[in-house]
Scaffold this motif. Structure first.
Motif, PDB file in Angstrom:
ATOM      1  N   MET A   1       0.698  -1.219  -0.080  1.00  0.00           N
ATOM      2  CA  MET A   1       0.007  -0.147   0.071  1.00  0.00           C
ATOM      3  C   MET A   1       0.822   1.213   0.060  1.00  0.00           C
ATOM      4  SD  MET A   1      -3.208   0.592  -0.303  1.00  0.00           S
ATOM      5  CE  MET A   1      -4.345  -0.800   0.726  1.00  0.00           C
ATOM      6  N   LEU A   4       2.274   2.004  -3.303  1.00  0.00           N
ATOM      7  CA  LEU A   4       1.320   3.044  -4.343  1.00  0.00           C
ATOM      8  C   LEU A   4       1.490   4.496  -3.902  1.00  0.00           C
ATOM      9  CD1 LEU A   4      -1.149   3.014  -6.120  1.00  0.00           C
ATOM     10  CD2 LEU A   4      -2.546   2.985  -4.148  1.00  0.00           C
ATOM     11  N   TYR A   5       1.705   4.829  -2.558  1.00  0.00           N
ATOM     12  CA  TYR A   5       1.752   6.262  -2.475  1.00  0.00           C
ATOM     13  C   TYR A   5       3.097   6.875  -2.851  1.00  0.00           C
ATOM     14  CZ  TYR A   5      -2.258   5.278   0.953  1.00  0.00           C
ATOM     15  OH  TYR A   5      -3.284   4.871   1.529  1.00  0.00           O
ATOM     16  N   ILE A   7       4.919   5.490  -5.515  1.00  0.00           N
ATOM     17  CA  ILE A   7       5.164   5.875  -6.720  1.00  0.00           C
ATOM     18  C   ILE A   7       4.011   6.836  -7.316  1.00  0.00           C
ATOM     19  CG2 ILE A   7       4.148   4.450  -8.978  1.00  0.00           C
ATOM     20  CD1 ILE A   7       4.620   1.752  -7.404  1.00  0.00           C
ATOM     21  N   THR A   8       2.985   7.213  -6.739  1.00  0.00           N
ATOM     22  CA  THR A   8       1.992   8.285  -6.854  1.00  0.00           C
ATOM     23  C   THR A   8       2.632   9.569  -6.722  1.00  0.00           C
ATOM     24  OG1 THR A   8       0.236   6.779  -6.418  1.00  0.00           O
ATOM     25  CG2 THR A   8      -0.289   9.334  -6.769  1.00  0.00           C
ATOM     26  N   ALA A  11       5.566  10.114  -9.147  1.00  0.00           N
ATOM     27  CA  ALA A  11       4.917  10.354 -10.454  1.00  0.00           C
ATOM     28  C   ALA A  11       4.572  11.794 -10.529  1.00  0.00           C
ATOM     29  CB  ALA A  11       4.061   9.294 -10.663  1.00  0.00           C
ATOM     30  N   LEU A  12       4.059  12.314  -9.548  1.00  0.00           N
ATOM     31  CA  LEU A  12       3.418  13.683  -9.412  1.00  0.00           C
ATOM     32  C   LEU A  12       4.668  14.805  -9.299  1.00  0.00           C
ATOM     33  CD1 LEU A  12       0.430  14.090  -6.841  1.00  0.00           C
ATOM     34  CD2 LEU A  12       0.641  14.962  -9.368  1.00  0.00           C
ATOM     35  N   SER A  15       6.391  14.688 -12.964  1.00  0.00           N
ATOM     36  CA  SER A  15       5.448  15.378 -13.666  1.00  0.00           C
ATOM     37  C   SER A  15       5.454  16.854 -13.448  1.00  0.00           C
ATOM     38  CB  SER A  15       4.119  14.943 -13.642  1.00  0.00           C
ATOM     39  OG  SER A  15       3.165  15.410 -14.253  1.00  0.00           O
ATOM     40  N   THR A  23       0.726  18.597 -15.575  1.00  0.00           N
ATOM     41  CA  THR A  23       0.383  18.297 -14.349  1.00  0.00           C
ATOM     42  C   THR A  23      -1.114  18.578 -13.832  1.00  0.00           C
ATOM     43  OG1 THR A  23       2.698  18.231 -13.675  1.00  0.00           O
ATOM     44  CG2 THR A  23       1.231  17.713 -11.804  1.00  0.00           C
ATOM     45  N   ALA A  26      -3.597  17.080 -15.715  1.00  0.00           N
ATOM     46  CA  ALA A  26      -3.665  15.560 -15.394  1.00  0.00           C
ATOM     47  C   ALA A  26      -4.586  15.456 -14.195  1.00  0.00           C
ATOM     48  CB  ALA A  26      -2.367  15.070 -15.022  1.00  0.00           C
ATOM     49  N   LEU A  27      -4.378  16.435 -13.139  1.00  0.00           N
ATOM     50  CA  LEU A  27      -5.197  16.498 -11.873  1.00  0.00           C
ATOM     51  C   LEU A  27      -6.645  16.645 -12.280  1.00  0.00           C
ATOM     52  CD1 LEU A  27      -2.760  17.893  -9.380  1.00  0.00           C
ATOM     53  CD2 LEU A  27      -3.366  15.565  -9.606  1.00  0.00           C
ATOM     54  N   SER A  30      -8.068  13.542 -13.462  1.00  0.00           N
ATOM     55  CA  SER A  30      -8.284  12.835 -12.306  1.00  0.00           C
ATOM     56  C   SER A  30      -9.685  12.951 -11.585  1.00  0.00           C
ATOM     57  CB  SER A  30      -7.018  12.693 -11.448  1.00  0.00           C
ATOM     58  OG  SER A  30      -5.694  12.804 -11.864  1.00  0.00           O
ATOM     59  N   LEU A  34     -13.109  10.825 -11.432  1.00  0.00           N
ATOM     60  CA  LEU A  34     -13.448  10.116 -10.257  1.00  0.00           C
ATOM     61  C   LEU A  34     -14.862  10.584  -9.916  1.00  0.00           C
ATOM     62  CD1 LEU A  34     -12.466   8.457  -7.588  1.00  0.00           C
ATOM     63  CD2 LEU A  34     -11.821  10.612  -6.692  1.00  0.00           C
ATOM     64  N   PHE A  88      -7.595  -9.063   1.654  1.00  0.00           N
ATOM     65  CA  PHE A  88      -7.331  -8.926   3.205  1.00  0.00           C
ATOM     66  C   PHE A  88      -8.309  -9.650   4.143  1.00  0.00           C
ATOM     67  CE2 PHE A  88      -8.490  -4.655   2.579  1.00  0.00           C
ATOM     68  CZ  PHE A  88      -9.364  -4.476   3.805  1.00  0.00           C
TER      69      PHE A  88
ATOM     70  N   CYS B  51      -5.055   8.093  -5.430  1.00  0.00           N
ATOM     71  CA  CYS B  51      -3.829   7.418  -5.849  1.00  0.00           C
ATOM     72  C   CYS B  51      -4.119   6.738  -7.052  1.00  0.00           C
ATOM     73  CB  CYS B  51      -2.963   6.601  -5.308  1.00  0.00           C
ATOM     74  SG  CYS B  51      -2.106   7.262  -3.733  1.00  0.00           S
ATOM     75  N   PHE B  53      -6.734   7.195  -9.323  1.00  0.00           N
ATOM     76  CA  PHE B  53      -6.994   8.398 -10.458  1.00  0.00           C
ATOM     77  C   PHE B  53      -6.010   9.209 -10.716  1.00  0.00           C
ATOM     78  CE2 PHE B  53     -11.110   6.091  -9.679  1.00  0.00           C
ATOM     79  CZ  PHE B  53     -11.770   6.520 -10.883  1.00  0.00           C
ATOM     80  N   LEU B  55      -2.817   8.540 -10.655  1.00  0.00           N
ATOM     81  CA  LEU B  55      -1.988   8.152 -11.757  1.00  0.00           C
ATOM     82  C   LEU B  55      -2.695   7.891 -13.304  1.00  0.00           C
ATOM     83  CD1 LEU B  55      -0.462   5.206  -9.684  1.00  0.00           C
ATOM     84  CD2 LEU B  55       0.586   7.156 -10.780  1.00  0.00           C
ATOM     85  N   GLY B  57      -4.823  10.122 -14.230  1.00  0.00           N
ATOM     86  CA  GLY B  57      -4.634  11.351 -14.821  1.00  0.00           C
ATOM     87  C   GLY B  57      -3.440  11.797 -15.513  1.00  0.00           C
ATOM     88  N   LEU B  58      -2.216  11.329 -15.010  1.00  0.00           N
ATOM     89  CA  LEU B  58      -0.989  11.478 -15.270  1.00  0.00           C
ATOM     90  C   LEU B  58      -0.799  10.542 -16.769  1.00  0.00           C
ATOM     91  CD1 LEU B  58       1.165  11.305 -12.040  1.00  0.00           C
ATOM     92  CD2 LEU B  58       0.486  13.397 -13.621  1.00  0.00           C
ATOM     93  N   VAL B  61      -2.214  12.128 -19.536  1.00  0.00           N
ATOM     94  CA  VAL B  61      -1.624  13.438 -19.897  1.00  0.00           C
ATOM     95  C   VAL B  61      -0.251  13.173 -20.872  1.00  0.00           C
ATOM     96  CG1 VAL B  61      -0.542  15.714 -19.460  1.00  0.00           C
ATOM     97  CG2 VAL B  61      -2.886  15.197 -18.688  1.00  0.00           C
ATOM     98  N   TRP B  62       0.505  12.234 -20.395  1.00  0.00           N
ATOM     99  CA  TRP B  62       1.888  11.900 -20.484  1.00  0.00           C
ATOM    100  C   TRP B  62       2.134  10.871 -21.626  1.00  0.00           C
ATOM    101  CZ3 TRP B  62       5.221  15.516 -19.834  1.00  0.00           C
ATOM    102  CH2 TRP B  62       5.173  16.603 -18.904  1.00  0.00           C
ATOM    103  N   PHE B 132      -0.272 -12.997  -0.389  1.00  0.00           N
ATOM    104  CA  PHE B 132      -0.892 -13.057   0.877  1.00  0.00           C
ATOM    105  C   PHE B 132      -1.800 -14.581   0.742  1.00  0.00           C
ATOM    106  CE2 PHE B 132      -4.733 -11.466   3.037  1.00  0.00           C
ATOM    107  CZ  PHE B 132      -4.021 -11.281   4.403  1.00  0.00           C
TER     108      PHE B 132
END
Lengths: 160, 175
Positions: A1, A4-5, A7-8, A11-12, A15, A23, A26-27, A30, A34, A88, B51, B53, B55, B57-58, B61-62, B132
């Motif tokens: 988990m 993921l944070y 990597i995000t 990436a941000l 970017s 950027t 992109a946001l 997003s 969502l 889980f 996260c 969403f 990613l 978005g990025l 764009v990219w 897991f």
């Protein structure tokens, strides 16, 4: 988990360094994406919360354990298809069921449909891909789950 | 989706919300349990969705459309499935994260078969999830499951994708 944070975040940052404008764009995408799909997510959450209440662990156990092998697998396929659990929760549950003597074959049917066949993710899936494709994909997944269950039964010496 | 269906769903959600709130207020146990289920699942999804969403978005764009078309598009052959499985294997979340990602990939020109392979494998062969699983069910169980389901996923995705493309199916709605 946390990966993921990480990597995000990375990436941000990359970017942002490359182009602030892109950027920002992109946001915006997003957020828009969502927000568009959020109602479908909420419907799914409502369904999940109700179904998990109606089908608690001990009911699943009673239904999976008390039948012949074929019926056990069929019931497992059914429960796996209508419910949805994150890994889980699902795997510890499968671990408990295994210790209580439920066969590998039944658990393979249960866990595979749990992951692949989504009665409860239908609101989301159909909004993206349409009803027909959603139903087709879920049917195909159900067949794959049957194949996995049979193979598991053979390899663990539970059938034949 | 039709307007009527939307109104129906909104009404259902409203009834649900009122039911749960009243249950908490008056201490009605089943309603409280349902409410708690809702909250715990929402929290689990809230940890992942933002996260995912961002990613997405990025990615929109990219990543150039040509790149996706070349590697995952209609001329890409069987390697596209390999990429789809690899991409899914390293992703997080369940099906509900896979759908929006798959939709983005499709918009960038990935072929339908690859999309189905991606969705199916993000359900069954995410690496952290499989580890897991193996720790609860044993490695043998996980290996059999993967060995049987992955080839079937590739073959069925090819067939389903081919069939739908032949029928002219397109994910048309822009979201």
């Amino acid at each position: 988990m946390y990966l993921l944070y990480l990597i995000t975040g990375l990436a941000l940052i990359v970017s942002l360094i490359a182009s602030r404008e892109k950027t920002w764009k992109a946001l915006k995408i997003s957020v828009k994406r969502l927000v568009t799909i959020l109602p479908a997510f909420i419907i799914m959450l409502i369904l999940v919360s109700v179904v998990l209440f109606l089908v608690p662990d001990n009911v699943i156990f009673a239904c999976l354990g008390n039948h012949s092998k074929t019926i056990g697998v069929l019931v497992a396929l059914f429960f796996g298809s209508i419910t949805l659990m994150p890994g889980f929760i699902a795997y510890p549950l499968c671990g408990i069921l295994l210790e209580k003597g439920i066969t590998y074959m039944v658990l393979a049917a249960f866990s595979t449909t749990l992951m692949m066949v989504g009665g409860l993710t239908y609101p989301i899936e159909s909004q993206y891909f349409g009803a027909k494709v959603t139903i087709l994909r879920n049917l195909v997944s159900l067949l794959i789950a049957v194949a996995v269950a049979i193979a598991t039964g053979i390899f663990f010496g539970e059938i034949g | 989706m039709t307007k009527r269906a939307n109104i129906f769903k909104a009404a259902g959600a409203a009834v649900y919300a009122v039911f749960v709130v009243l249950s908490f207020f008056y201490g009605y146990a089943p309603g409280k349990e349902i409410g708690q289920n809702f909250i715990s699942f929402s929290l689990a999804m809230l940890k992942i969705l933002p996260c995912a969403f961002i990613l997405i978005g990025l990615f929109e764009v990219w990543i150039k459309k040509e790149t996706i078309e070349k590697h995952l598009g209609s001329g890409s052959g069987i390697t596209a499935y390999f990429w789809g499985i690899l991409l899914a294997g390293t992703s997080v979340g369940g099906l509900y994260v896979a759908f929006p990602v798959a939709y983005s990939l499709y918009n960038k020109g990935a072929k339908l078969g690859m999309i189905f392979a991606y969705i199916a494998s993000s359900a069954i062969c995410r690496v952290p999830m499989t580890i897991f699983e193996a720790s609860f069910m044993g490695i043998k169980f996980s290996m059999i499951r993967l060995a049987v389901s992955l080839p079937l996923v590739v073959v069925s995705s090819m067939l389903l994708g081919g069939y739908l493309e032949k029928k002219g199916y397109k994910i048309t709605k822009k979201r």
